[in-house]
Design a protein around this motif. Sequence first.
Motif, PDB file in Angstrom:
ATOM      1  N   ASP A 430      -1.941  56.563  46.149  1.00  0.00           N
ATOM      2  CA  ASP A 430      -2.788  57.394  45.053  1.00  0.00           C
ATOM      3  C   ASP A 430      -4.275  57.044  45.171  1.00  0.00           C
ATOM      4  O   ASP A 430      -4.954  55.786  45.147  1.00  0.00           O
ATOM      5  CB  ASP A 430      -2.332  57.075  43.603  1.00  0.00           C
ATOM      6  CG  ASP A 430      -3.212  57.811  42.550  1.00  0.00           C
ATOM      7  OD1 ASP A 430      -3.947  58.705  43.197  1.00  0.00           O
ATOM      8  OD2 ASP A 430      -2.760  57.693  41.558  1.00  0.00           O
ATOM      9  N   PRO A 431      -4.929  58.060  46.002  1.00  0.00           N
ATOM     10  CA  PRO A 431      -6.388  57.875  45.972  1.00  0.00           C
ATOM     11  C   PRO A 431      -7.222  57.887  44.725  1.00  0.00           C
ATOM     12  O   PRO A 431      -8.052  57.253  44.745  1.00  0.00           O
ATOM     13  CB  PRO A 431      -6.779  59.083  46.829  1.00  0.00           C
ATOM     14  CG  PRO A 431      -5.867  60.099  46.910  1.00  0.00           C
ATOM     15  CD  PRO A 431      -4.502  59.449  46.153  1.00  0.00           C
ATOM     16  N   THR A 432      -6.697  58.162  43.647  1.00  0.00           N
ATOM     17  CA  THR A 432      -7.164  57.882  42.309  1.00  0.00           C
ATOM     18  C   THR A 432      -7.120  56.324  41.814  1.00  0.00           C
ATOM     19  O   THR A 432      -7.661  55.855  40.797  1.00  0.00           O
ATOM     20  CB  THR A 432      -7.054  58.909  41.270  1.00  0.00           C
ATOM     21  OG1 THR A 432      -5.599  58.770  40.955  1.00  0.00           O
ATOM     22  CG2 THR A 432      -7.286  60.267  41.726  1.00  0.00           C
ATOM     23  N   GLY A 433      -6.123  55.882  42.433  1.00  0.00           N
ATOM     24  CA  GLY A 433      -5.788  54.439  42.073  1.00  0.00           C
ATOM     25  C   GLY A 433      -6.654  53.565  42.152  1.00  0.00           C
ATOM     26  O   GLY A 433      -8.023  53.739  42.991  1.00  0.00           O
ATOM     27  N   GLU A 434      -6.676  52.221  41.754  1.00  0.00           N
ATOM     28  CA  GLU A 434      -7.634  51.444  42.032  1.00  0.00           C
ATOM     29  C   GLU A 434      -7.820  50.576  43.438  1.00  0.00           C
ATOM     30  O   GLU A 434      -6.554  50.156  44.092  1.00  0.00           O
ATOM     31  CB  GLU A 434      -7.649  50.087  40.823  1.00  0.00           C
ATOM     32  CG  GLU A 434      -8.935  49.186  40.695  1.00  0.00           C
ATOM     33  CD  GLU A 434      -8.458  48.358  39.750  1.00  0.00           C
ATOM     34  OE1 GLU A 434      -9.246  47.257  39.945  1.00  0.00           O
ATOM     35  OE2 GLU A 434      -7.677  48.311  38.643  1.00  0.00           O
ATOM     36  N   GLY A 435      -8.979  50.595  43.861  1.00  0.00           N
ATOM     37  CA  GLY A 435      -9.032  50.152  45.249  1.00  0.00           C
ATOM     38  C   GLY A 435      -9.280  48.730  45.161  1.00  0.00           C
ATOM     39  O   GLY A 435      -9.703  47.864  44.162  1.00  0.00           O
TER      40      GLY A 435
END
Length: 469
Positions: A430-435
């Motif tokens: 999920d690109p909106t998840g936390e990196g």
Amino acid sequence: MSRPSAASLDPDDLGFDHHPETDQSFENALANARDGRRLSVDDAVELLTTGTDTEGIDPERKERVLELADRRRAEEVGEEVTFVANLNNNVTTACNTGCLFCNFKDTAHRFEADQADDHGGFTKTPAESREAVRAAVERGVYEVTSVSGLHPGFALNDEHHEILRATDDAAKTVNYKPPERYTTDPGTYVEQMDAMSVDGVHLHSMTPEEAYHARRGTDWSYESVYETLADAGLDSAPGTAAEILVDEVRDVICPGKIDTQGWMDAMEGAVAAGLDVTATIMYGHVENEMHRALHLEKVRELQDRTGGVTEFVPLSFIHERTPLYEHGVVEGGASDDEDELLIAVSRLFLDNVENVQTSWVKYGDEKALKTLSCGANDFMGTILSEEITKRAGGRFGEFRSFDDYVEMVASVGRTPVERSTDYRTKREIDPTGEGPFGPRLGPKADGTPLLTREERSERAAGRGATADD
Ligand SMILES: C[S@@+](CC[C@H](N)C(=O)[O-])C[C@H]1O[C@@H](n2cnc3c(N)ncnc32)[C@H](O)[C@@H]1O
Ligand SMILES: Nc1c(NC[C@H](O)[C@H](O)[C@H](O)CO)[nH]c(=O)[nH]c1=O
Ligand SMILES: N[C@@H](Cc1ccc(O)cc1)C(=O)O
Ligand code: SF4
């Protein structure tokens, strides 16, 4: 086989029998693609040239081909863009095969113990290979890709060494010199496979050309050679060495390599031994569109017969530091239009290969992203180390992080997905998840990025901390 030297080749007169001439029309070919009919070689030529009735590439027709391929990609594999956490570990650059498109190799005699000159190449012992792979697996990598020069001291195993040692005039007849002649002994192929197959990593290695080298001077079948390698830890085989699968082109660019039939036999042997394979095309040099189409036909035939091809990988020729360019045989590589059309026509023609890979190594990020809307759905791997393209003059670096992948894939509105080498295991990110993002599919992959922020900036500054140092 007579070997033309690059200097004697007239680029306008390579004497090819195959030309991009067809009885087909562009509109017909496009209709065949639109209606999902299996494309003929002539259809492919029409699409690759945007019609043999017009000179050059027609921009409006090109867009129609790309759109169809993009639609086919969406129907077949959806919106996911896959990539793998892998390491390239090339064992040796020593090679006498002399392919005219290649600057990866270094003439093997320079590696001999009594040669004083610094050749700038390398050979890794099995222990060194193991350490490189072990360190990468520790970071979260779960595939190692290993392709190498055809070192004359390499043999499949001890039995193979005995056969080669007993062969008359072995240096000339079977390209063999005993490993003790060299500063560094690469060990046997079996020892290298065993060494790199550590901690549950997937080992992707032994191209058809390497498999040929591993059975030279014997009557062993490709299947039995690949079985021996699989027993030592090999999991799948890269279908490089394909270049262009038309012998009149191979005779010009790689006269020392196995021929088209030899490549097909090796790939079939690998699948018969239970391995998955990939297939490639290396295009954008002396070949024409008919050769490209005939190549695609060979790959489609291979897949019809075996079902073992997991992905098709177009490799655009990097020309800057290669004999073909330096001797004026070619003036450059493929144009952007040609790159896009090659990806698109691969998607449309190869109705039996699910995944078409785009290469940030060859194209750079921008063009690679563009090709994701021309039919490609796989974005290769993190690789961590790159030698082949770099030595040929490529400039797009040696590593992409999971953060790079997530950002790039999201920027074109697609879904970033981590995959295993065989595509059977996937994890959507999920690109909106936390990196920051990192791999999770490997034995030691816990989501931590492969390189630390400091290591990445060191690399960006060209100070070269690599995964294996
Ligand atoms: C360098 S070889 C190494 C493995 C083995 N020696 C072989 O030939 O199969 C792997 C592949 O790299 C690709 N390659 C080499 N030089 C290239 C170049 N200048 N541009 C693009 N691809 C290249 C070719 O397709 C070649 O088969
Ligand atoms: N396209 C290139 C690749 N592709 C191989 C992938 O990275 C991966 O190993 C394969 O898809 C199996 O999972 N590798 C390179 O070094 N350079 C390329 O241009
Ligand atoms: N080694 C090849 C790339 C490659 C490797 C493995 C594959 O399965 C496919 C392609 C190159 O850089 O040119
Ligand atoms: S492509 Fe492979 S076989 Fe040919 S010269 Fe390069 S390393 Fe050697």
